[in-house]
Write a protein that holds these residues in place. Structure first.
Motif, mmCIF file in Angstrom:
data_model
loop_
_atom_site.group_PDB
_atom_site.id
_atom_site.type_symbol
_atom_site.label_atom_id
_atom_site.label_comp_id
_atom_site.label_asym_id
_atom_site.label_seq_id
_atom_site.Cartn_x
_atom_site.Cartn_y
_atom_site.Cartn_z
ATOM 1 N N VAL A 284 14.276 -17.822 -13.075
ATOM 2 C CA VAL A 284 14.199 -16.757 -12.071
ATOM 3 C C VAL A 284 12.980 -16.993 -11.180
ATOM 4 O O VAL A 284 11.866 -17.183 -11.666
ATOM 5 C CB VAL A 284 14.108 -15.379 -12.746
ATOM 6 N N THR A 288 11.834 -14.092 -5.193
ATOM 7 C CA THR A 288 13.161 -13.522 -4.926
ATOM 8 C C THR A 288 13.716 -12.749 -6.114
ATOM 9 O O THR A 288 14.675 -11.972 -5.950
ATOM 10 C CB THR A 288 14.143 -14.640 -4.559
ATOM 11 N N LYS A 290 15.503 -13.904 -8.363
ATOM 12 C CA LYS A 290 16.852 -14.398 -8.610
ATOM 13 C C LYS A 290 16.769 -15.859 -9.028
ATOM 14 O O LYS A 290 15.792 -16.551 -8.720
ATOM 15 C CB LYS A 290 17.717 -14.281 -7.346
ATOM 16 N N GLU A 294 21.996 -19.612 -8.792
ATOM 17 C CA GLU A 294 23.004 -18.585 -8.535
ATOM 18 C C GLU A 294 23.103 -18.262 -7.047
ATOM 19 O O GLU A 294 24.196 -18.093 -6.506
ATOM 20 C CB GLU A 294 22.672 -17.326 -9.337
ATOM 21 N N VAL A 295 21.950 -18.209 -6.356
ATOM 22 C CA VAL A 295 21.974 -17.937 -4.922
ATOM 23 C C VAL A 295 22.551 -19.134 -4.176
ATOM 24 O O VAL A 295 23.250 -18.982 -3.171
ATOM 25 C CB VAL A 295 20.560 -17.610 -4.413
#
Length: 523
Positions: A284, A288, A290, A294-295
């Motif tokens: 992660v 962000t 995130k 995944e992004v």
């Protein structure tokens, strides 16, 4: 020694009148530990011992391993400890906060402090998906398995929106050809090309930035046109415009490369790809919140697809270097030699670093190789093979005999050269080199006469011998020149002998008789 035994020993020594410092020294523990035990009553000590025994921590089986890492590398971060544990124990399920707290406790327990230097950046909004990727280079010095230092080079790419990264390493400096090849590998890794690529002002890509009008190296310009890339070059000392890639470079150095042992460049790249999957793109992101992987699954749909594959071998990767007066060139903080006589004012040669860690030097871009060297990982070294040095294997006496053999009277020539050796002992090879070169450039008759003239006038110098040879050569040209005629040539091209012929003259009476019709004798 058990904790309870230590506690009892401290109290006994205290009752005997020992001070805290002497107790700590005698038992081999810190003064802080002595104070901590003295503050506890026997009842408190019993309760604390019971609580310690019943509270086991998840990372206790790895305590000695983590302690070893921290002892060898005091600047090791908890994030890197977490990554190393995941790399070695793939089945270990533990949170990063757990590792962070455990590392903190171990540092306090074994008194292993850590110093950090943080760099501050100003936050800027993320560009849209597929809009931009940032590119930059980095260097590290790694310990090899034999304990030596090895300098490694890497290029890193990051998509500005998703923070999805790509890194590739070399054990030698990058060339323009390497930069183009890594771009192709990155586009394959990203499965597409972003709308814009942001670079630092690197000499392998950018020659200059003329008020915003980029002047690229010829090789990268050709690649840019073929791939239709839109480039943006960051200004110097402008971390805000390239902060993402600078963070990536620092992340690669501190989290992946730091304290890691280097064995082979192929294995190093494999470990880096595993690190990207596990940590670089799988963890992660701190900003962000995130996971980049995944992004990226959404962002890659906005990248321009790679429609064709470019042949890297067709792109010229040669770069130039200026030849110095000592017949060397500078490359990566070292001096590499070229053959003697290569130097001329403003002379440039073409160099190329191969995949086998060799430096090739050519006089022309597509010409033959004039020198080849093994690239050194050290700095400030002179790399010079034997064939690029003066021929010192031949003694002075043998060299004099060789030069003297160019004259008919070798005995006289030997005496002449021996006298030069006596007068110029430190520069005798240079003197003999010049005499030999000048002698070979003229006929035997001229060099013989020049030798006699030098001995006659007691001239014992290679430069003056050269002057005498030129004088004798001019004299020979004057003697052999044809003599000019004093006769003046006619401008109309008629033979002068015909011009000087005079016709026969006769009396006028004969011509008058002919006009009257009187027959006369033939003229």
């Amino acid at each position: 020694m058990e904790k309870w035994e230590v506690y009892m020993e401290i109290y006994q020594l205290k009752r005997q009148g020992f001070k805290v410092r002497r107790i700590a020294r005698k038992l081999g523990i810190s003064r802080t530990t002595v104070y901590k035990y003295l503050d506890k009553s026997p009842e408190d000590m019993a309760e604390w011992m019971a609580s310690v025994k019943t509270r086991a921590k998840k990372l206790d089986p790895y305590e000695m391993l983590i302690h070893t890492w921290l002892s060898e590398h005091p600047d090791l971060s908890s994030a890197q400890v977490y990554d190393w544990l995941k790399e070695r124990y793939k089945d270990l399920v533990v949170g990063e906060s757990t590792v962070r707290n455990y590392v903190k406790e171990l540092r306090e327990k074994y008194n292993i402090p850590k110093t950090e230097v943080k760099r501050v950046y100003q936050a800027i909004p993320d560009p849209p998906m597929g809009q931009q990727a940032q590119v930059d280079f980095g260097q590290t010095i790694q310990k090899t398995s034999s304990g030596k230092d090895k300098k490694l080079y890497f290029i890193s790419f990051v998509l500005s929106h998703s923070r999805y990264k790509y890194v590739e390493w070399l054990d030698r400096p990058f060339t323009t050809k390497d930069v183009i090849r890594t771009h192709e590998n990155c586009f394959q890794f990203f499965s597409g090309i972003p709308s814009e690529l942001a670079y630092d002002q690197d000499a392998l890509i950018v020659v200059s930035e003329n008020a915003g009008d980029l002047v690229l190296t010829s090789e990268f310009q050709a690649y840019r046109e073929e791939r239709k890339l839109n480039l943006f070059v960051c200004r110097k000392a402008d971390p805000e415009s390239k902060g993402r890639i600078e963070n990536v470079v620092g992340f690669v150095k501190k989290n992946f490369a730091k304290n890691r042992v280097f064995y082979h460049i192929d294995q190093w790249n494999e470990l880096c790809m595993s690190w990207l999957e596990r940590t670089g793109n799988g963890k992660v992101h701190n900003t962000t919140k995130k996971r980049p992987v995944e992004v990226f699954a959404l962002e890659k749909q906005h990248l321009r697809p790679v429609t064709k594959k470019i042949s890297i071998s067709s792109i010229d990767s040669s770069i130039t270097r200026t030849v110095r007066k000592d017949n060397t060139i500078l490359y990566d903080s070292n001096r590499y030699s070229v053959p003697l006589g290569t130097y001329k004012p403003d002379k440039e040669v073409y160099i190329e670093a191969t995949d086998t860690n060799h430096l090739l030097i050519r006089d022309q871009s597509e010409g033959p190789i004039i020198a080849e060297h093994q690239i050194s990982s050290e700095r400030g070294k002179l790399i010079q093979p034997t064939q690029h040095k003066r021929d010192r294997t031949k003694g002075i006496a043998a060299y004099i005999a060789t030069v003297a053999s160019q004259f008919d009277d070798t005995e006289t020539a030997t005496d002449f050269l021996a006298e030069i050796h006596r007068r110029y002992p430190r520069y005798v090879r240079d003197q003999l080199d010049l005499i030999s070169k000048v002698s070979k450039s003229v006929e035997v008759e001229i060099r013989n006469e020049a030798l006699k003239e030098c001995i006659k006038r007691k001239i014992y110098s290679a430069t003056e011998y050269n002057d005498v040879v030129q004088f004798v050569e001019r004299q020979h040209q004057t003697k052999t020149k044809p003599k000019q005629s004093n006769e003046v040539k006619s401008l109309h091209g008629i033979d002068p002998k015909l011009v000087n012929i005079k016709p026969e003259t006769r009396e006028v009476e004969r011509y008058l008789e002919l006009l009257k019709g009187v027959t006369v004798c033939p003229l």
